[in-house]
Design an enzyme around this catalytic site. Structure first.
Site, PDB file in Angstrom:
ATOM      1  N   ARG A 150       0.837  -1.206   0.000  1.00 59.98           N
ATOM      2  CA  ARG A 150       0.000   0.000   0.000  1.00 59.98           C
ATOM      3  C   ARG A 150       0.870   1.255   0.000  1.00 59.98           C
ATOM      4  NH1 ARG A 150      -4.438   0.959   4.712  1.00 59.98           N
ATOM      5  NH2 ARG A 150      -2.638   0.403   6.010  1.00 59.98           N
ATOM      6  N   TYR A 190       3.539   5.098  13.375  1.00 64.01           N
ATOM      7  CA  TYR A 190       3.822   3.939  14.230  1.00 64.01           C
ATOM      8  C   TYR A 190       5.297   3.568  14.126  1.00 64.01           C
ATOM      9  CZ  TYR A 190      -1.117   2.429  15.002  1.00 64.01           C
ATOM     10  OH  TYR A 190      -2.424   2.319  15.378  1.00 64.01           O
ATOM     11  N   ARG A 196      -6.944   8.683  11.067  1.00 67.09           N
ATOM     12  CA  ARG A 196      -7.943   8.181  12.013  1.00 67.09           C
ATOM     13  C   ARG A 196      -9.362   8.468  11.533  1.00 67.09           C
ATOM     14  NH1 ARG A 196      -5.285   4.304  14.473  1.00 67.09           N
ATOM     15  NH2 ARG A 196      -3.362   5.046  15.449  1.00 67.09           N
ATOM     16  N   GLU A 216     -12.776  -4.220  16.467  1.00 68.22           N
ATOM     17  CA  GLU A 216     -12.472  -2.953  15.775  1.00 68.22           C
ATOM     18  C   GLU A 216     -13.800  -2.353  15.316  1.00 68.22           C
ATOM     19  OE1 GLU A 216      -8.985  -2.767  13.155  1.00 68.22           O
ATOM     20  OE2 GLU A 216     -10.284  -1.906  11.634  1.00 68.22           O
TER      21      GLU A 216
END
Ligand code: 3EB
Length: 362
Positions: free
Chosen positions: A161, A214, A227, A334
């Site tokens: 990606r 991250y 987000r 999730e």
């Protein structure tokens, strides 16, 4: 005063109902995705729909999420992508088999390679059609937590990606789309996306490190997503919240405790909603006015997750549930959500006023 029709509407309906809809009802459909195990093949060959092999709670029927727009729409196909677009919005999807793409001398893993191919095709389509901003990606593929080629498959996906974003000169930090990535029970790589010509603004969560930052303990490349993303369409503020897990900072919290993980997800979603309202003071996003899609790793945890959500959000909660592997082995649940657009919860039985597909009851 005229009533402004929302430029975007989310419909949740049983797959069987989708197949019955006639030309008039289909005209406003941008496309969508259907979820069941085994995958349900909707009779919508002329429209971009994903069939995702993902179990519903025991006894619950195949369910589809359908995005609608009142603008005049045209359908098309470019390479592997089926899409449908109006003046403001484009919905597209593709399904690729990872076993067919890898060349023998390729140093990339098959999943990494097919992911990069898929995202390249998407960016080529969007560039060609002048839809530069993606509001939302949905990513689904099997065995997301399984290790192959000495790396967890979700991490392989992240490399493919990110390489496609970089290859198309797209930012991989800051201005990136909202997304989710979940494990399916079978099938290939399935990606759906909703793009727009309007300006899209990324929303981050003050409680969480941005995923694109991250540290490398979660894989050699950070995941490329925001987000949430926010957009104003036809005068309405809309919010697309990415898959949200029990992560604070960059760490998983509440190992093995699905109820506590669910509450942590909801605190994160509440923080994202508050941040979006801070950025757009007139928007008035509310937790109890969002449509939720909930991915639960273990089917026996569904009732607990549902109960915690109803307690947190309220009895009017609109949510549907799926059984899926989440992209860290220690995450049990999730939750994604969207709002500000019109929402029509499904009525499986139109003679009774309730909405059995999006209710708090089991
Ligand atoms: C997390 O916050 C949980 O890779 O597109 C959530 C949303 C997650 C999107 C993605 C991953 C993705 O890191 C996992």
């Amino acid at each position: 005063m005229t009533t402004m029709e929302s430029l975007l509407r989310l419909d949740i309906l049983p797959a069987a109902r989708l197949s019955q809809l006639d030309g008039d009802a289909r005209r406003s459909m941008l496309g969508g995705a259907c979820f069941s195990h085994p995958a349900y093949l909707p009779d919508t060959t002329d429209l971009p729909f994903l069939s995702v092999d993902m179990p519903r709670p025991p006894g619950e029927a195949a369910l589809c999420e359908v995005w609608h727009s009142p603008e005049p729409l045209v359908s098309g196909q470019q390479g592997p992508i089926r899409y449908r677009q109006g003046a403001t919005l484009l919905f597209g999807c593709l399904s690729l088999d990872e076993s067919t793409v890898a060349a023998l001398q390729d140093v990339r893993t098959p999943l990494q390679s097919v992911t990069e191919t898929a995202y390249q095709a998407i960016f080529e389509l969007l560039d060609a059609h002048d839809f530069h901003a993606v509001l939302r990606f949905w990513n689904y593929f099997p065995a997301i937590n399984r290790e192959s080629h000495a790396m967890e498959r979700y991490r392989q996906f992240n490399i493919g990606r990110q390489d496609a974003f970089l290859g198309h000169g797209r930012s991989v930090v800051g201005k990136v789309p909202a997304a989710c990535a979940l494990g399916t029970a079978g099938g290939g790589l399935h990606i759906a996306f909703l793009a727009t010509r309007a300006d899209v603004i990324g929303v981050e969560n003050p409680r969480q490190l941005s995923a694109y930052h991250y540290p490398s303990q979660y894989g050699p490349r950070s995941p490329t997503f925001a987000r949430a993303s926010r957009v104003k369409l036809g005068g309405r503020d809309m919010l697309f919240i990415s898959g949200t897990a029990s992560i604070v900072g960059h760490q998983t919290l509440h190992h093995g405790d699905v109820a506590a993980q669910t509450r942590e997800c909801l605190h994160n979603i509440a923080a994202i909603v508050a941040e979006a309202n801070r950025q757009a003071p007139g928007a008035g996003f509310r937790l109890d006015a969002l449509a939720y899609k909930v991915y639960v790793r273990h089917p026996e945890d569904m009732a607990t997750v549902r109960r915690e959500m109803a307690q947190f959000i309220g009895a009017s909660m609109l949510a549907f549930f799926l059984q899926a592997d989440v992209c860290r082995a220690d995450l049990l649940v999730e939750i994604e959500a969207s709002g500000g657009h019109a929402i029509s919860p499904c009525q499986a039985d139109s003679s009774n006023g309730s909405s059995p597909c999006l209710s708090t009851s089991a």
